[in-house]
Scaffold this active site. Structure first.
Site, PDB file in Angstrom:
ATOM      1  N   GLU A 143      97.411  59.289 103.183  1.00 55.41           N
ATOM      2  CA  GLU A 143      95.779  58.970 102.482  1.00 55.41           C
ATOM      3  C   GLU A 143      95.314  59.293 101.459  1.00 55.41           C
ATOM      4  O   GLU A 143      96.341  59.362 100.459  1.00 55.41           O
ATOM      5  CB  GLU A 143      95.931  60.165 103.098  1.00 55.41           C
ATOM      6  CG  GLU A 143      95.460  60.094 105.157  1.00 55.41           C
ATOM      7  CD  GLU A 143      94.435  59.228 105.488  1.00 55.41           C
ATOM      8  OE1 GLU A 143      93.263  59.710 105.282  1.00 55.41           O
ATOM      9  OE2 GLU A 143      94.698  59.257 106.964  1.00 55.41           O
ATOM     10  N   ASN A 255      87.245  54.115 101.310  1.00 47.55           N
ATOM     11  CA  ASN A 255      86.254  55.069 101.854  1.00 47.55           C
ATOM     12  C   ASN A 255      86.256  56.118 100.225  1.00 47.55           C
ATOM     13  O   ASN A 255      85.588  56.478 100.160  1.00 47.55           O
ATOM     14  CB  ASN A 255      87.209  55.727 103.071  1.00 47.55           C
ATOM     15  CG  ASN A 255      87.956  56.305 102.624  1.00 47.55           C
ATOM     16  OD1 ASN A 255      89.123  56.963 101.637  1.00 47.55           O
ATOM     17  ND2 ASN A 255      88.990  56.796 103.978  1.00 47.55           N
TER      18      ASN A 255
END
Ligand code: NAG
Length: 373
Positions: A143, A255
């Site tokens: 991530e 994102n």
């Protein structure tokens, strides 16, 4: 530094030669643990043991070096996705290690793969200590820093990092491969949509605010076909790539914005013959992964309106549009996977491949300082 390490190896090899192979291997192991981390930069291709063992006559070493494959213990299944432990061999022809998920064999595991997201705040579900002296722990995290829990106490526990970052020990990416001979046969796929966006996560707390703000302004000036949960039309796995390739442009909006954090949102369109419009790290960072003329960067435009006008202009000019595919004459783009489970499989196979080759001693210091920088 390097010179003294060479001298050191020579001494070692001679010692080995004199002392017999069994002692020698022990000695190499020992010396490796003491000098490797000091002497070699972490990304050095050849390890000390590879270099030294090459110099020992083959017939003597054969029985001793033919050790079993190193064992990679999967401490947890990432996000609970399970797969067949032989998949790395079946699909990628990677069999440099033996992958297991049986914690009873912990003491025999050469490496333990630990998925960051599943570590509890009190660290109580980490493997037991003390760990075997030869065992290496791999920090498995894919991530972006914005979406990473900074669990205290992990800073100096690991030996290796597995991440999308280029400077990770095990860097997991879908590389574009440059071909020396011209590649024939690429054709721009048929297009019936102008701009597409597949998006499910619009939650601002995950850092997605920047792209939403851009999108809100951008959509006033150009038509965008939206797929995914945000629009209530979820694509099936088998529709994913065909839909993507039917769009002239694809919004590759990450994102959150971080160095090297260039995900499947970019690799996908690049591989299927669609021009990505990227929002993420600076253009220079993208150019470390893909040709400069394979994508459009939002930072190259003064405003969302300017970008919209540029895309509308390209829509009318096939010649100019096709220039975004010129690089295809020399570069191959491997298609990424569009399913998280398969992605995890490939990451784990990367780890297996790595530990099959790299045996050197290593400590990963201050992973957060590295990761959040
Ligand atoms: C792995 O890292 C830990 C923590 O830094 C260290 O204590 C251990 O000696 C290392 N082991 C190997 C085999 O690299």
């Amino acid at each position: 530094m390097l010179y003294s390490s060479k001298a050191h190896q020579v001494v070692l090899i001679v010692t080995c030669w004199l002392s017999g192979i069994a002692t020698c291997l022990l000695f190499l192991q020992y010396s490796q643990s003491n000098f490797q981390s000091l002497v070699f930069p972490s990304k050095q291709g050849k390890t000390l043991s590879e270099i030294s063992l090459d110099d020992i006559p083959k017939e003597v070493t054969t029985p001793a070096v033919q050790k079993d494959k190193p064992i990679l213990l999967l401490w947890v299944w990432p996000e609970n996705y399970r797969f067949d432990l032989s998949d790395c061999q079946t699909y990628y022809n990677i069999d440099g290690c033996r992958i297991i998920d049986d914690r009873n064999l912990y003491n025999q595991a050469d490496a333990v793969l630990i998925f960051h997201k599943s570590i509890s705040w009190d660290l109580s579900n980490l493997p037991p200590s003390p760990r075997p002296a030869f065992q290496r722990w791999i920090w498995f995290h894919v991530e972006s820093p914005t979406n990473t829990h900074r669990i205290p106490g992990l800073e100096n526990l690991f030996n290796l990092t597995l991440s999308y970052r280029r400077d990770a020990d095990i860097s997991v990416r879908y590389p574009l491969t440059v071909s020396k001979t011209p590649i024939k046969g690429f054709e721009i796929p048929k297009k019936d949509k102008l701009v597409c966006w597949f998006v499910s996560n619009t939650n601002p707390s995950t850092g997605t605010g920047t792209r939403m703000k851009f999108y809100e302004e951008f959509k006033k000036h150009i038509n965008i076909d939206i797929f995914g949960n945000m629009a209530g039309n979820h694509l099936k796995d088998e529709e994913y790539f065909p839909t993507m390739s039917s769009c002239k442009f694809y919004l590759s909006f990450e994102n959150s914005i971080h160095k090297d954090y260039i995900t499947e949102k970019f690799n996908g369109p690049v591989s299927v013959g669609t021009v990505p419009v990227v929002l993420g790290p600076p253009r220079e960072n993208y150019e470390q992964f893909a040709p400069h003329n394979s994508f459009i960067h939002v930072n190259d435009f003064a405003s969302p309106l300017d970008l919209a006008n540029y895309l509308l202009q390209l829509d009318k000019d096939d010649e100019a549009y096709s220039r975004y595919f010129d690089w295809r004459k020399h570069v191959n783009a491997t298609r990424h996977l569009n399913n998280l489970k398969q992605e995890f499989v490939t990451y784990i196979c990367h780890a297996c491949e790595y530990i099959g080759v790299h045996k050197e001693y290593k400590e990963a210091h201050d992973i957060y300082k590295w990761y959040f920088s």
